[in-house]
Structures are given as structure tokens and as C-alpha cells.
Scaffold this active site. Sequence first.
Site, mmCIF file in Angstrom:
data_model
loop_
_atom_site.group_PDB
_atom_site.id
_atom_site.type_symbol
_atom_site.label_atom_id
_atom_site.label_comp_id
_atom_site.label_asym_id
_atom_site.label_seq_id
_atom_site.Cartn_x
_atom_site.Cartn_y
_atom_site.Cartn_z
ATOM 1 C CD GLU A 242 42.742 70.081 35.248
ATOM 2 O OE1 GLU A 242 43.888 70.400 35.836
ATOM 3 O OE2 GLU A 242 41.788 69.378 35.895
ATOM 4 N NE ARG A 243 39.213 74.777 37.486
ATOM 5 C CZ ARG A 243 39.289 75.197 38.615
ATOM 6 N NH1 ARG A 243 39.436 76.544 38.862
ATOM 7 N NH2 ARG A 243 39.649 74.375 39.795
#
Length: 388
Positions: A242-243
Site C-alpha cells: 500500500e505504501r
Amino acid sequence: MLFTADHDEPRRALQKFIAAEINPHVDEWEKAEIFPAHELFKKLGNLGFLGLNKPVAFGGQGLDYSYALMMAEELGAITCGGVPMAIGVQTDMATPALARFGSDEVRREFLTPAIAGDQVACIGVSEPGAGSDVASIKTHARSDGDDYVINGGKMWITNGTQADWICLLANTSDGPVHRNKSLICVPMKTRGVQVARKLDKLGMRSSDTAQIFFDNVRVPRRNRIGEEGQGFTYQMIQFQEERLWGAAACLKAHEFIINATIDYTRSRKAFGGSILDNQVVHFKLAEMQTEVELLRSLIYRAGEALVAGEDVTRLATMAKLKAGRLGRELTDACLQYWGGMGFTNETPVSRAYRDSRLTSIGGGADEVMLMVLCKMMGTLPSLKKGNA
Ligand SMILES: Cc1cc2nc3c(=O)[nH]c(=O)nc-3n(C[C@H](O)[C@H](O)[C@H](O)COP(=O)(O)OP(=O)(O)OC[C@H]3O[C@@H](n4cnc5c(N)ncnc54)[C@H](O)[C@@H]3O)c2cc1C
């Protein structure tokens, strides 16, 4: 070398798709404060873009992570942040743990339709009372025979009003907070799931964001992803993708704003010359472009490490932190050079200013990124017992 000639074809296909099927509709979707997720995801699914690095057995392309990263970067060419974020939730936020740790049965039921674009997914981690401090969530799933009975609520859930299922983080026991959680796939049509409201936001306006309640929601225990009690660990692993996704999707968006600002300030005249001719302006834009390239290098390095099977927590955390900080500096500087037009909703720079603000908050705030890094550097003083 992260990208090879093999990436060229899917990259070009995605660029063509964005130009033909997404960007012409962005203004309308931003105004409507929603986009047609089912319609768009079906088209992306048909082209194979919702499962580039997902297992072939469940409809994915079986490619390595570099292809997912290529896609995240290309999605930055969409002329808003909301639509790419919604796509990223489907590919890189709600499904990585399912793809990696889910049983074949649960993957067939939830991953296959997500990859095909037949179903929209969302990820439910944050709660009204727990965002940064994920371990302190209160939603719980109590075992009752072969079922879980879920009670609680989730907040700020992207795709939440349109989703068919949620990858839900819930407490499945009363044990230690890092070992009492599980990720569970919950169909949104299950009795007791209530989409309470769609949130009115500063930016990312084309993306729907929901508050959701769970009132005695009964789902089979087999909907759990992987082992019971491992949900916090799975989510921390899932956060890496996600990051990195969040950072990679910024690159082209930032460059688009730099280039739009060059065009605007070149044509805009003041004091007998163009705004761009002021050294303070063109130097700042060159500095911002340099920062974008530095961020790109960090992201590519993290991507290479991930493809090699390494733990990328440190690099992904740094990339997310840097992307958030840079987004704020860059869009603020550029908006300034657009003067009054920058303050209107008629220019791309004001949308970028609003949308990019989320990067420093969503998926873990800047301060949480710093906490992770300080923990890895051994400089974090111990917090309250149980939270360190
Ligand atoms: C548009 C949008 C979409 C989102 N999508 C999703 C989604 O799909 N799924 C999901 O689960 N969540 C989602 N979120 C939630 C997001 O991940 C959280 O908002 C984020 O993690 C921050 O949590 P919080 O809002 O509760 O902030 P809080 O935890 O209340 O923190 C507030 C602020 O305090 C500061 N802070 C926190 N801890 C510290 C510390 N230790 N030291 C110093 N300062 C600190 C930070 O600046 C932080 O921003 C979304 C949020 C938004 C706005």
C-alpha cells in the site's frame, strides 16, 4: 534493472486506456463525487490489469511485483487522485494478503472476482477511534460454531459505498493486541453490514469514502485469510505494498503539475516578462523535478528489493514519508505560481493540492512512518506498555 522491454507493452496499453477511458470522464466524476467502479474495474479486469502480479490460478497474470509498480506509476497520469487510489485499493491494498495467505477456497470466492473486475473490494482497518494506532481497533469477530459474529465499525473506507466485499481487520480473541487479530473477507451484502454515510472530503473527491457499521454480522470462519491471530502481521506486510503504491502513484502526478505550471507561468505575464522567467520560479521547479527523480530512485530500489523477496519495510516507509512531504511542498509551490487561478477549481493545480494532501495521512500518517523508522533505528523511546 527493474523495468525491461517486457514492461513496454502493458505500459503502453495502460496509457492508452487512461487516455481513452478515464481522463475524459474525470471532471464529471469529480463533480459527482463518485465514479462507476464496477464499470471501470470490469474494463481493467478484462485487460488483465487488476491481477498483474496475482496467481494465475485465480485469474492473475502471475508476473512479478515490478509490473504492479509500473502500473502504480502509470496510474499517476490520471488527472485526479481519487480514481487511481480506488484502483490501488483493489490491486495493492485490499488483496495482497488474500493472494498470499488466503486458502484456495477463500481466494476463489473473493480474489478471482476482484481480479476479473466482477467485484469491487475495500480494506477495513481504520475505525472512528483508531487510525494511527492500528493495534487498538475495537471491531471484534467472536467465534460461534463455524461462523464469526462481527460487531463494530470502520471509518474512511475507500470504495466503501460501492464495494462487494471488505477485507476486514477484527479482533478474534482477547489476547495480546498484536496477536489477537484476523483479516476476514466479509461480503458487503451480509445482513447487519450498514454503510452509514459517504464522507464529504477536502480532496480525492471522485473516490467514495464510507463509514461502515457491523451489527451481529455472521460470516463463515472459512472467510478468514490465513491463520487466526495473524491479522495484524498480515496487515503490516500488506501495508508495504500500500505504501509503495501510494508513493509510486505520486510520481507522474507531480510531473504533470510541474509541466502544467511551466506552461502556465510561461504564458502569464507580469512586470514585462513571463512569470517563469523569474529565477525564483524556474529554479524552484527544477528543484522539485530533482526531488521527484530522487523519490523515483528510492521507489525503484524498494521495488527491486521486493522483487528479490527482501523485506522492504524501511524503504517503503521512507518512500511513503517522502512522497507525502514532497506532495505538500510541490503542490503548494506550484499553486502559488498560478496566483488567483491556482485558488480556483478551474485548474489542475488546485485539485492536485487537495488530493496530494492525503499522502501524508492515509495508509499511516507521516508521524507513523517516522515511528516505524525510529523503531528500526533503535531510537524510539518505549511508549505505554503494550503499544511499543
Ligand atoms: C480519503 C481517505 C481514505 C482512506 N481510506 C482508508 C481505507 O480504505 N481503509 C482504511 O482502513 N483506512 C482508510 N483511511 C484512514 C487512514 O488510513 C487514517 O486516517 C490514517 O491512518 C490516520 O489515522 P487517523 O485519521 O485516525 O489519525 P489519528 O490516529 O487520529 O492521528 C491524527 C494525527 O496525529 C498525528 N499523530 C498520530 N500519531 C502520532 C505520534 N505517535 N506522534 C506524533 N504525531 C502523531 C498525525 O499527524 C496524525 O495525522 C483513509 C483516510 C482518508 C482521509
